[in-house]
Design an enzyme around this catalytic site. Structure first.
Site, PDB file in Angstrom:
ATOM      1  N   HIS A 395       0.811  -1.214   0.000  1.00  0.00           N
ATOM      2  CA  HIS A 395       0.000   0.000   0.000  1.00  0.00           C
ATOM      3  C   HIS A 395       0.850   1.273   0.000  1.00  0.00           C
ATOM      4  O   HIS A 395       0.337   2.378  -0.243  1.00  0.00           O
ATOM      5  CB  HIS A 395      -0.956   0.015   1.199  1.00  0.00           C
ATOM      6  CG  HIS A 395      -2.295   0.582   0.900  1.00  0.00           C
ATOM      7  ND1 HIS A 395      -2.489   1.610   0.006  1.00  0.00           N
ATOM      8  CD2 HIS A 395      -3.536   0.275   1.370  1.00  0.00           C
ATOM      9  CE1 HIS A 395      -3.766   1.915  -0.064  1.00  0.00           C
ATOM     10  NE2 HIS A 395      -4.431   1.114   0.749  1.00  0.00           N
ATOM     11  N   ASP A 399      -2.305   1.825  -4.676  1.00  0.00           N
ATOM     12  CA  ASP A 399      -3.609   2.056  -4.054  1.00  0.00           C
ATOM     13  C   ASP A 399      -4.617   1.046  -4.593  1.00  0.00           C
ATOM     14  O   ASP A 399      -4.397   0.407  -5.629  1.00  0.00           O
ATOM     15  CB  ASP A 399      -4.091   3.479  -4.342  1.00  0.00           C
ATOM     16  CG  ASP A 399      -3.185   4.523  -3.694  1.00  0.00           C
ATOM     17  OD1 ASP A 399      -2.671   4.242  -2.598  1.00  0.00           O
ATOM     18  OD2 ASP A 399      -2.990   5.588  -4.310  1.00  0.00           O
TER      19      ASP A 399
END
Length: 422
Positions: A395, A399
């Site tokens: 992450h 995204d």
């Protein structure tokens, strides 16, 4: 003048190595470029050549023993040269002559690695215990150092092993093939209390140590999240059947997945990236790592520039790399540089799973098997061939929407394989 040879760093992740085999012994003449030893790293067993001409004066690491990178491996110099100063500077001393022999006599030691609670008494007579074999000389058991070490790790009493070496000497092969006698069978109707508890501590290989360290760093450093998508594989099955009908062509679903991933990465460079701390590296090239299960763990050989290769070329390359991985003959250039990784457990009947990101990649794709399921097509429920894939994402780099868009493109290629041929 004598020269010191240290344990080399043969891979980017290597912190220690094991001498799998010495091809020279103390006193042998060695030429530059001549094979000196075989060294087991965390990923492969590689041949190590001498850098110098001379005589092998000292061996610093015994066969089968691990040692850190840059520790004293050997000393090469002129015959009869005094190396005591070099040994002192390296923090070691010369071993007695008898200890430099590849095989030496060793007293049997009691088993240390296996602990067992004595079973309760049973009514039937137990099988006769094994009789110690004659493999001793003057009260000492004849065994090679490696056989003694292996027997200690397995908790095996050397006095019960019959040696096949010269003069009845016990070798590593004898310990590997030794099968202890069976414990007394539990009679019918006896209680569970008569069962015994035991365990064996197996030494951790260099490969397994590195797998544990790197995956631990990845799992607990990179914030993982997961995206799963289902693929309709009807067209892929038909396309594969058609391609493989040509003589000499054998394309697998894994080959198709590698090609589809490579082409999707071209359209989604954010997935083909790495977290570098202060910067995010966007890779312009596409190198696909393909996880291969081997006896001691997992290796990831790399298909380089996979987006520019055809399906048959990818398939041939993966076969060669997978065999090299299983034979522990991969070279560093064949396992380094991946920008994305694929792990496929579909051939083992696994329908869906998640994988840990293979650093320095920002994503890894876990591919499950194809299963027949009812699907709705044209308003009717019909049998369908479904394959699920799960994308693990870092992450810090990727995204959710970015990962989802990549999976949609991958899905288009897999469900319409003709798009990969244009």
């Amino acid at each position: 003048m004598a020269e010191i040879i240290n344990m080399p760093k043969l891979s980017d992740t290597m912190t220690e190595g094991v001498v799998a085999e010495w091809h020279k012994k103390v006193g042998d003449t060695v030429k530059s470029g001549e094979l000196l030893a075989e060294i087991e790293t965390d990923k492969a067993t590689l041949e190590f050549e001498s850098f110098f001409d001379g005589v092998l004066l000292h061996i610093g690491i015994e066969k089968g023993k691990p040692a850190p990178v840059n520790s004293l491996l050997a000393i090469i110099g002129e015959k009869g040269e005094d190396i005591s100063a070099l040994l002192a500077s390296a923090g070691t001393t010369a071993a007695p002559a008898e200890e430099k022999k590849e095989e030496k006599t060793a007293e049997a030691e009691p088993a240390k690695k296996v602990e067992e609670k004595a079973p309760a008494a049973v009514t039937s007579a137990p099988k006769a215990a094994p009789v110690a074999v004659s493999n001793t000389s003057n009260g000492r058991i004849l065994a090679s150092p490696l056989a003694k070490k292996l027997a200690e790790e397995k908790g095996v009493d050397l006095s019960f092993i019959s040696g096949t070496g010269e003069g009845g000497r016990i070798t590593k092969r004898d310990v590997d093939h030794y099968v202890p006698y069976d414990a007394p069978a539990r009679p019918a109707g006896s209680s569970a209390a008569s069962l015994s508890e035991s365990f064996v501590d197996e030494p951790v290989s260099q490969m397994r140590k590195t797998i544990a360290r790197r995956l631990g760093e990845s799992k607990f450093t990179a914030p993982h999240f997961y995206l799963t998508i289902s693929l309709d594989m009807d067209n892929a099955i038909a396309a594969r059947k058609s391609m493989n009908s040509n003589e000499g062509v054998k394309v697998s679903f894994n080959d198709m997945a590698i090609k589809a991933v490579a082409m999707a990465l071209r359209k989604h460079p954010a997935i083909n990236s790495s977290w570098m701390g202060d910067v995010i590296r966007r890779n312009s090239h596409v190198h696909i790592g393909v996880a291969v299960a081997v006896e001691e763990g997992l290796l990831v050989p790399v298909v380089r520039f996979a987006d520019s290769k055809g399906l048959t070329q990818i398939g041939d390359e993966v076969k060669v790399l997978a065999q090299k991985a299983k034979d522990k003959k991969l070279q560093p250039a064949e396992w380094e540089g991946n920008t994305f990784t694929i792990s496929n457990l579909g051939m083992f009947g696994i329908e869906q799973f998640t994988a840990i990101i293979n650093s320095p990649d920002s994503c890894i794709m876990a591919i499950g098997g194809i299963s027949q399921q009812p699907v709705v097509k044209n308003g009717q429920v019909v049998p369908g061939n479904i394959m699920k894939v799960t994308l693990s994402c870092d992450h810090r780099v990727v995204d959710g929407a970015t990962g989802a868009a990549f999976l949609q493109t991958f899905k288009q290629y897999m469900e319409n394989p003709v798009m990969m041929l244009v």
